[in-house]
Design a protein around this motif. Structure first.
Motif, mmCIF file in Angstrom:
data_model
loop_
_atom_site.group_PDB
_atom_site.id
_atom_site.type_symbol
_atom_site.label_atom_id
_atom_site.label_comp_id
_atom_site.label_asym_id
_atom_site.label_seq_id
_atom_site.Cartn_x
_atom_site.Cartn_y
_atom_site.Cartn_z
ATOM 1 N N ILE A 62 0.842 -1.197 0.000
ATOM 2 C CA ILE A 62 0.000 0.000 0.000
ATOM 3 C C ILE A 62 0.880 1.251 0.000
ATOM 4 N N ARG A 63 1.898 1.253 0.830
ATOM 5 C CA ARG A 63 2.782 2.423 0.887
ATOM 6 C C ARG A 63 3.505 2.632 -0.435
ATOM 7 N N ASP A 91 2.354 1.807 -3.365
ATOM 8 C CA ASP A 91 1.362 2.326 -4.292
ATOM 9 C C ASP A 91 1.135 3.816 -4.054
ATOM 10 N N HIS A 92 1.079 4.206 -2.783
ATOM 11 C CA HIS A 92 0.860 5.613 -2.465
ATOM 12 C C HIS A 92 2.038 6.457 -2.906
ATOM 13 N N ALA A 93 3.237 5.927 -2.748
ATOM 14 C CA ALA A 93 4.426 6.645 -3.198
ATOM 15 C C ALA A 93 4.359 6.832 -4.721
ATOM 16 N N TRP A 94 3.891 5.788 -5.394
ATOM 17 C CA TRP A 94 3.740 5.853 -6.847
ATOM 18 C C TRP A 94 2.720 6.934 -7.216
ATOM 19 N N MET A 95 1.600 6.966 -6.492
ATOM 20 C CA MET A 95 0.562 7.979 -6.751
ATOM 21 C C MET A 95 1.147 9.373 -6.607
ATOM 22 N N LEU A 96 1.924 9.555 -5.551
ATOM 23 C CA LEU A 96 2.549 10.864 -5.320
ATOM 24 C C LEU A 96 3.434 11.228 -6.497
#
Lengths: 239, 239
Positions: free
Chosen positions: A142-143, A145-150
């Motif tokens: 999840i982290r 993926d969130h880093a990727w989103m950022l």
DNA sequence: CGAACACTTGATGGACTTCAACCACGGTGG
DNA sequence: CCACCGTGGTTGAAGTCCATCAAGTGTTCG
């Protein structure tokens, strides 16, 4: 044989084996075998480990090689959601489902361990560390993926590619390979898809990073010339 | 009071309570209380539940209201990674860490339940369903993120906004509210950030969807006029 | 009531995509 | 052995979609 730290990762060179060889995600593989029938699978480049829609029966643990996970829509759109290498779990995103939510395709030949999920669940009851390790793998995904989103939401093409290269280098370093000199395992198209760009753009950016003398590129071979500069461009504090 | 199916979700209207009231993620809340000291917290619009960097000590379960989770970089870049409403867990992405990986900010006033993590872990040992529910929440978050990646990586602005609206409608429907008429809980800026767009673009697209008579927009109030059309534009088979 | 904020709409420019041509490499088979 | 072809990668020119800059309206709240 060269030192571990400077070994260039490649499927056909000697691999640094270190503690990873006998270890399974930092756990005792022998203890796990008491609960779970672990099956070793060879995968070859291009082969898919599982497809979206196929019954979900097992998790996989990558022992060698590199695979991509691909999310796909009914109308043909597809999105590479990640690249998995030694020490990574595969299939965790389908936990709780009857069928796999995405596909996993090998980018080069390698080996994965199949871990039947029901047995894993049972093993988790008696091995709290296994439960913790699995949950941690989920949270880490999840982290990631969130880093990727950022990255995708806030960086331009150049910064995305730089940030991708920094990440790849970091992962190789963790596995005991060189972070300064490595061979990319994926095609430009896969990188581009992952970064929400087109392969021509990735190609152009790579050439530009070469011009700037931050890296040296020759097709899939990458040499990091200016690590600090690359990280700065990637929008990260030099660390 | 209108029927549940047509109740417009709003902070100050009567809420459909249904089975959710006493339920906790489909589990027995009374049994959980034997293990976990559940604390109810009121949150008001703008207030943050936790910040990235703060010690991670508990998970949260949203009882009412709406919150956004925000990933942020050292240099000030930020990315909204999701919106959480009743029935959603908060903080799972920080499991395995000492400190929170992101921030959670309330978009409207509401209530959340604080669930101390160590106690939750202990409870999981005796309540397999709780363990399963938590793991499922983690896996679902990953699938949500991957779906988002697919959308951002393959859809244009119009499709992204349409797809966002379809998703919002689906979530409201699940909670027992109307999927045809709802009030958005977030500002255009938050929507835009989440969709990797600028607020002006979101605004323009919403107006365009209105012109196309797919929806009717009046600031945050949305009425779906042509559900099938909206879904088709969103790149989904009508379902 | 006025100030701050949220939202809308227009005009312009730029970053990335698209379309296209070309090169490098690796395998196959005549 | 090397001509041939397919795949992957690079580079150029033209086009498009979205960002940016800017101005104006509507709403909320002290």
């Amino acid at each position: 044989m060269s030192t571990q730290a400077e070994t260039v990762a490649a499927a056909d060179t000697n691999l640094p084996r270190a503690a990873h060889e006998a270890a399974f995600a930092g756990l005792d593989i022998e203890q796990l075998r008491k609960y779970v029938q672990v099956t070793r699978h060879k995968v070859v480049a291009g082969q898919s480990l599982y497809h979206a829609g196929q019954p979900f029966t097992a998790l996989y643990f990558v022992q060698s090689g590199c695979l991509k996970t691909v999310e796909l829509a009914e109308d043909g759109r597809d999105q590479v959601t990640g690249f998995r290498m030694r020490g990574d779990f595969l299939g965790v995103e389908s936990i709780g489902l009857k069928q796999h939510a995405c596909s996993a395709v090998a980018l080069e030949s390698g080996e994965v361990w199949e871990l039947p999920y029901p047995a894993m669940l049972a093993a988790c009851r008696d091995m709290p560390e296994l439960q913790a390790r699995l949950t941690a793998a989920l949270a880490e995904e999840i982290r990631n993926d969130h880093a990727w989103m950022l990255a995708i939401g806030t960086l331009n093409a150049e910064q995305r590619v730089a940030s991708f290269l920094v990440d790849v280098a970091r992962r190789y370093a963790r596995m005991g390979y060189s972070a300064r000199h490595f061979i990319l395992r994926m095609r430009r198209t896969d990188m581009a898809n992952f970064l929400a760009l087109k392969h021509e753009t990735v190609s152009r950016v790579m050439s530009r990073l070469d011009e700037l003398r931050l890296i040296e590129v020759e097709r899939r071979e990458v040499r990091v010339l200016n690590d600090a500069g690359l990280r700065q461009l990637a929008g990260m504090r030099a660390c």
